[in-house]
Design an enzyme around this catalytic site. Structure first.
Site, PDB file in Angstrom:
ATOM      1  N   LYS A   1       0.954  -1.233  -0.069  1.00 43.50           N
ATOM      2  CA  LYS A   1      -0.076  -0.083   0.166  1.00 43.50           C
ATOM      3  C   LYS A   1       0.864   1.354   0.031  1.00 43.50           C
ATOM      4  O   LYS A   1       0.754   2.178  -0.805  1.00 43.50           O
ATOM      5  CB  LYS A   1      -0.948  -0.201   1.295  1.00 43.50           C
TER       6      LYS A   1
ATOM      7  N   GLN B   1      -4.709  -1.843   9.475  1.00 44.71           N
ATOM      8  CA  GLN B   1      -4.728  -2.948   8.842  1.00 44.71           C
ATOM      9  C   GLN B   1      -5.046  -4.076  10.087  1.00 44.71           C
ATOM     10  O   GLN B   1      -4.871  -4.294  10.982  1.00 44.71           O
ATOM     11  CB  GLN B   1      -3.176  -3.310   8.626  1.00 44.71           C
TER      12      GLN B   1
ATOM     13  N   ASP C   1     -11.617   2.282   4.343  1.00 48.05           N
ATOM     14  CA  ASP C   1     -11.922   0.940   4.480  1.00 48.05           C
ATOM     15  C   ASP C   1     -13.395   0.903   4.283  1.00 48.05           C
ATOM     16  O   ASP C   1     -14.020  -0.026   3.880  1.00 48.05           O
ATOM     17  CB  ASP C   1     -11.656   0.416   5.460  1.00 48.05           C
TER      18      ASP C   1
HETATM   19  N1  GUN Z   1      -6.925  -7.133   5.986  1.00 46.13           N
HETATM   20  C1  GUN Z   1      -7.181  -7.848   4.911  1.00 46.13           C
HETATM   21  N2  GUN Z   1      -7.991  -7.181   4.205  1.00 46.13           N
HETATM   22  C2  GUN Z   1      -8.127  -5.742   4.637  1.00 46.13           C
HETATM   23  C3  GUN Z   1      -8.701  -4.466   4.105  1.00 46.13           C
HETATM   24  O1  GUN Z   1      -9.578  -4.725   3.089  1.00 46.13           O
HETATM   25  N3  GUN Z   1      -8.626  -3.613   4.880  1.00 46.13           N
HETATM   26  C4  GUN Z   1      -7.938  -3.567   6.181  1.00 46.13           C
HETATM   27  N4  GUN Z   1      -7.971  -2.518   6.965  1.00 46.13           N
HETATM   28  N5  GUN Z   1      -7.575  -4.666   6.528  1.00 46.13           N
HETATM   29  C5  GUN Z   1      -7.365  -5.808   5.795  1.00 46.13           C
END
Ligand code: GUN
Length: 281
Positions: free
Chosen positions: A53, A97, A120
């Site tokens: 990311k 995350q 998110d």
């Molecule tokens: N862990 C796995 N997928 C995601 C996601 O889409 N967002 C977040 N914040 N954590 C994740």
């Protein structure tokens, strides 16, 4: 194409989305978009996703701020970090995350991020807006899947869709988004009876169960579009929820693993960040 099957490449589509975002950001003067990513602990998969990311932000012109907390950090400490990011004028998007350590409630964390920065789409306000058909920030993976279906001119309106998996990150928001596109939606899960038979009613089948190669040919209706959200590490490498080789001769279109849904998640995280930024500048 494999035979007459269309391979829906998320990689190629995501590349285009990211390139458009980059051009758009470059054409704007003033403060660039900012994304803050919080990671608690050192889960290796999370570490990989977070660094991907960060790299994607850099390449697109988004300023990323990484906040790393040790696994033992308390919920109060994490909430204090979120509080300061909520009021930071240079931060447009905040992402924490998942998974979080067991002593931290993901629901409390999702509710602590201000809805305007909730890239998110996990905050209850954004979840409510999604189901009510209002504008908001919505979960990146299902948003990316709808965009991919549109990119390939796959009709959703009036079609029967079955989603296997009822997670808050994929299954439930996927149902809401397909409903917004006027599809008929069935949300199936581990306790659904006669699952193969139900899946065979779908012209759009979304697999988000997290069980490698779980969906075989008996789940697929001829010509169906199959979207594989699974990413399980197996002895033979990364595997989706769909047995690709087994279903290829039956379905009409399918996303590969890797290179299908995976790249969409990051591209649409960047897109959500830009959307949040635009609404704040
Ligand atoms: N862990 C796995 N997928 C995601 C996601 O889409 N967002 C977040 N914040 N954590 C994740």
């Amino acid at each position: 194409m494999v035979g007459s099957v269309r391979i829906l490449s998320g990689r190629a589509f995501a590349k285009g989305v990211r390139s458009d975002l980059k051009d758009m950001i470059a054409s704007c003067s003033g403060r660039p978009p900012g994304l803050a990513v919080i990671q608690v602990g050192e889960d290796p998969a999370s570490q990989l996703y977070v660094s991907m990311k960060e790299k994607a932000c850099r390449k697109t012109g988004i300023v990323s701020t990484m906040v790393r907390l040790e696994r033992e950090a308390t919920e109060e400490e994490l909430l204090a970090v979120i509080d300061s990011l909520n009021t930071d004028p240079c931060v447009d998007g905040i992402l924490c995350q998942l998974p979080l350590p067991d002593h931290i409630s993901p629901a409390r964390i999702a509710s602590a991020i201000v809805p305007e920065k909730d890239v998110d789409g996990f905050h209850p306000i954004n979840v409510g807006k999604l189901w009510r058909g209002e504008e908001g920030l919505f979960p990146c993976t299902p948003v990316g899947i709808v965009a991919l279906l549109k990119e390939h001119a796959i009709v959703m309106e009036g079609e029967r869709s079955v989603i296997v998996g009822r997670s808050n990150i994929v299954g439930k928001p996927m149902a809401a988004l397909l409903l917004r596109e006027h599809a008929t939606v069935t949300l199936a899960h581990s306790r659904t009876k006669d699952l193969p038979e139900l899946c065979r009613t779908a012209s759009i089948l979304i697999a988000a169960v997290g069980r490698p190669r779980f969906l075989t040919r008996e789940f697929i209706s001829p010509g169906a579009t199959v979207i594989d959200v699974g990413t399980s590490q197996t002895e033979d490498g990364l595997s989706g929820d769909v047995d690709f080789d087994d279903v290829c001769g039956i379905c009409g279109a399918i996303t590969p693993v890797p290179g299908g849904v995976g790249p969409l998640t990051i591209a649409f995280l960047l897109s959500n960040t830009v959307k949040a930024w635009k609404s704040r500048i």
